[in-house]
Design a protein around this motif. Structure first.
Motif, mmCIF file in Angstrom:
data_model
loop_
_atom_site.group_PDB
_atom_site.id
_atom_site.type_symbol
_atom_site.label_atom_id
_atom_site.label_comp_id
_atom_site.label_asym_id
_atom_site.label_seq_id
_atom_site.Cartn_x
_atom_site.Cartn_y
_atom_site.Cartn_z
ATOM 1 N N GLY A 134 0.807 -1.219 0.000
ATOM 2 C CA GLY A 134 0.000 0.000 0.000
ATOM 3 C C GLY A 134 0.837 1.263 0.000
ATOM 4 N N ARG A 135 1.903 1.276 0.745
ATOM 5 C CA ARG A 135 2.750 2.474 0.784
ATOM 6 C C ARG A 135 3.413 2.716 -0.569
ATOM 7 N N ARG A 136 3.712 1.666 -1.302
ATOM 8 C CA ARG A 136 4.258 1.854 -2.647
ATOM 9 C C ARG A 136 3.223 2.458 -3.589
ATOM 10 N N LEU A 137 1.960 2.316 -3.241
ATOM 11 C CA LEU A 137 0.880 2.881 -4.053
ATOM 12 C C LEU A 137 0.412 4.231 -3.521
ATOM 13 N N GLY A 138 1.068 4.732 -2.479
ATOM 14 C CA GLY A 138 0.706 6.027 -1.916
ATOM 15 C C GLY A 138 -0.428 5.986 -0.923
ATOM 16 N N TYR A 139 -0.777 4.806 -0.415
ATOM 17 C CA TYR A 139 -1.866 4.694 0.546
ATOM 18 C C TYR A 139 -1.370 5.089 1.941
ATOM 19 N N PRO A 140 -2.186 5.794 2.726
ATOM 20 C CA PRO A 140 -1.772 6.238 4.074
ATOM 21 C C PRO A 140 -1.982 5.155 5.122
ATOM 22 N N LEU A 141 -1.162 4.120 5.099
ATOM 23 C CA LEU A 141 -1.348 2.957 5.960
ATOM 24 C C LEU A 141 -0.406 2.976 7.152
ATOM 25 N N LYS A 142 -0.945 2.545 8.292
ATOM 26 C CA LYS A 142 -0.180 2.449 9.535
ATOM 27 C C LYS A 142 -0.292 1.029 10.082
ATOM 28 N N LEU A 143 0.742 0.615 10.804
ATOM 29 C CA LEU A 143 0.728 -0.658 11.510
ATOM 30 C C LEU A 143 0.311 -0.400 12.951
ATOM 31 N N VAL A 144 -0.590 -1.247 13.470
ATOM 32 C CA VAL A 144 -1.149 -1.038 14.810
ATOM 33 C C VAL A 144 -1.140 -2.372 15.551
ATOM 34 N N THR A 145 -0.907 -2.323 16.868
ATOM 35 C CA THR A 145 -0.940 -3.535 17.686
ATOM 36 C C THR A 145 -2.149 -3.530 18.602
ATOM 37 N N THR A 146 -2.650 -4.730 18.860
ATOM 38 C CA THR A 146 -3.523 -4.974 19.994
ATOM 39 C C THR A 146 -3.008 -6.258 20.627
ATOM 40 N N LYS A 147 -3.661 -6.743 21.656
ATOM 41 C CA LYS A 147 -3.108 -7.904 22.360
ATOM 42 C C LYS A 147 -3.076 -9.123 21.432
ATOM 43 N N SER A 148 -1.880 -9.654 21.229
ATOM 44 C CA SER A 148 -1.655 -10.851 20.432
ATOM 45 C C SER A 148 -2.066 -10.705 18.978
ATOM 46 N N HIS A 149 -1.952 -9.499 18.435
ATOM 47 C CA HIS A 149 -2.396 -9.312 17.054
ATOM 48 C C HIS A 149 -1.838 -8.011 16.483
ATOM 49 N N LEU A 150 -1.640 -8.005 15.166
ATOM 50 C CA LEU A 150 -1.331 -6.789 14.423
ATOM 51 C C LEU A 150 -2.452 -6.537 13.422
ATOM 52 N N PHE A 151 -2.770 -5.271 13.193
ATOM 53 C CA PHE A 151 -3.748 -4.954 12.162
ATOM 54 C C PHE A 151 -3.345 -3.676 11.442
ATOM 55 N N ILE A 152 -4.116 -3.329 10.412
ATOM 56 C CA ILE A 152 -3.811 -2.215 9.522
ATOM 57 C C ILE A 152 -4.738 -1.046 9.829
ATOM 58 N N ARG A 153 -4.205 0.154 9.682
ATOM 59 C CA ARG A 153 -5.049 1.349 9.814
ATOM 60 C C ARG A 153 -4.840 2.249 8.592
ATOM 61 N N TRP A 154 -5.951 2.621 7.959
ATOM 62 C CA TRP A 154 -5.931 3.648 6.911
ATOM 63 C C TRP A 154 -6.157 4.973 7.620
ATOM 64 N N GLU A 155 -5.182 5.864 7.545
ATOM 65 C CA GLU A 155 -5.248 7.110 8.315
ATOM 66 C C GLU A 155 -4.856 8.276 7.409
ATOM 67 N N SER A 156 -5.864 8.946 6.868
ATOM 68 C CA SER A 156 -5.635 10.095 6.000
ATOM 69 C C SER A 156 -6.285 11.334 6.615
ATOM 70 N N ALA A 157 -6.186 12.434 5.900
ATOM 71 C CA ALA A 157 -6.778 13.677 6.399
ATOM 72 C C ALA A 157 -8.297 13.640 6.359
ATOM 73 N N VAL A 158 -8.874 12.731 5.570
ATOM 74 C CA VAL A 158 -10.332 12.715 5.402
ATOM 75 C C VAL A 158 -11.009 11.507 6.030
ATOM 76 N N GLU A 159 -10.272 10.422 6.278
ATOM 77 C CA GLU A 159 -10.918 9.275 6.907
ATOM 78 C C GLU A 159 -9.889 8.407 7.627
ATOM 79 N N ARG A 160 -10.403 7.676 8.616
ATOM 80 C CA ARG A 160 -9.568 6.796 9.431
ATOM 81 C C ARG A 160 -10.370 5.551 9.749
ATOM 82 N N PHE A 161 -9.850 4.383 9.387
ATOM 83 C CA PHE A 161 -10.524 3.139 9.720
ATOM 84 C C PHE A 161 -9.493 2.027 9.852
ATOM 85 N N ASN A 162 -9.858 1.015 10.611
ATOM 86 C CA ASN A 162 -8.987 -0.132 10.855
ATOM 87 C C ASN A 162 -9.392 -1.286 9.949
#
Length: 305
Positions: A134-162
């Motif tokens: 996604g980052r190679r495509l210009g997507y605003p992606l973040k790595l996020v942790t919770t207990k015993s798991h990793l997930f993705i977050r889309w975090e831009s100026a207009v929307e944020r979702f996991n």
């Protein structure tokens, strides 16, 4: 790196080819072009590159074993496991029609894929793959942790979702979902262990170093594991789990999975907890949080006519 770049270009091509579907009916994709783009990535990785969760690493919370040797094979933890397994092939050279893709999916249900033909990963490596592409495509992606798991977050100026991306498809959730799934976390744990926080690049590196330390520790290479944990502490000095991990390998072991006076699973985020190994597979349907919908398969949603 060339493989990631090639896969990203395939995702770019297929996404642009199907973008008309979103523009024709945005509501079908929750009126989010970002969500559509991530669904399309899930389609390409699942169908064209056979990316799957390693079935040998699937488990339920009640079946987790502190000595299950999850970190014995680094291919289950890092990206090279998704690229280097025997039998993994590139994309199909022939562009299939949506109808033929649906037919091929039906045949796969009748004849499950052979593990040797798949690109196998876990919730340690699969979210990282999505983010790298996604980052190679210009997507605003973040790595996020919770207990015993990793997930993705889309975090831009207009929307944020996991995003949960370790099944056949992809679901979007708010933070409340990951406070309860795959394991409940308290507000204190969120504050002290850094759960549900978008990681910075330096914090991502610290996370990967800690995972490397786990693999080295499992292999009995304690001095190298200590060096990895120490570097994680240096990069993220405010992270309590990394300090605990370092302390555990610096002291004589008095109990399985921990150093003297360091409880095996106390305060450790995904892949760090010994009694609840971090970055384990999400619970199965029978043991998942009641009411949490299963991840859908987006292949039929996007590519069928």
């Amino acid at each position: 790196m060339a493989t990631v770049h090639g896969w990203a270009e395939r995702v770019r091509y297929e996404t642009e080819r199907h973008l008309y579907r979103y523009r024709a009916n945005p509501r079908e994709f929750e009126s989010s072009e970002g969500y559509f783009r991530m669904l399309m990535m899930a389609v390409v990785l699942y169908e064209d590159f056979a990316v799957r969760y390693n079935p040998e690493r699937m488990s339920t919370p009640g079946s987790l074993d502190a000595n299950d040797h999850f970190f014995a094979d680094s291919r289950d933890v890092f990206l090279h496991g998704l690229f280097g397994r025997e039998g993994v092939q590139g994309p199909k050279s022939k562009v299939q029609s949506p109808r033929s893709i649906v037919q091929s999916l039906k045949s796969k249900v009748q004849s499950p894929d052979s593990p040797s033909s798949l690109a196998l990963g876990t919730c340690s490596s699969m979210p990282v793959l999505y983010i790298a592409i996604g980052r190679r495509l210009g997507y605003p992606l973040k790595l996020v942790t919770t207990k015993s798991h990793l997930f993705i977050r889309w975090e831009s100026a207009v929307e944020r979702f996991n995003l949960e991306a370790t099944g056949k498809g992809m679901n979007r959730y708010d933070d409340e979902h990951f406070k309860q799934w795959p394991y409940p976390v308290t507000e204190e744990e969120i504050q002290t262990d850094g759960y549900l926080k978008s990681l910075t690049p330096v914090e991502e590196l610290a996370l990967f170093l800690s995972l490397r330390g786990h693999c080295l520790k499992e292999a009995g290479r304690m001095s190298e594991a200590m060096a990895s944990y120490a570097e994680a502490v240096r990069l993220a000095p405010g992270s309590r789990p990394y300090h605990l991990l370092l302390a555990a390998v610096q002291q004589p072991r008095t109990q399985p999975g921990g150093g003297a006076g360091v409880p095996p699973a106390v305060g450790l985020p995904p892949a760090y907890a010994q009694a609840t190994p971090l970055l384990r597979p999400p619970p199965t349907a029978d043991s998942a949080l009641s009411g949490a919908p299963p991840d859908p398969n987006p292949l039929l949603k996007i590519r069928q006519q």
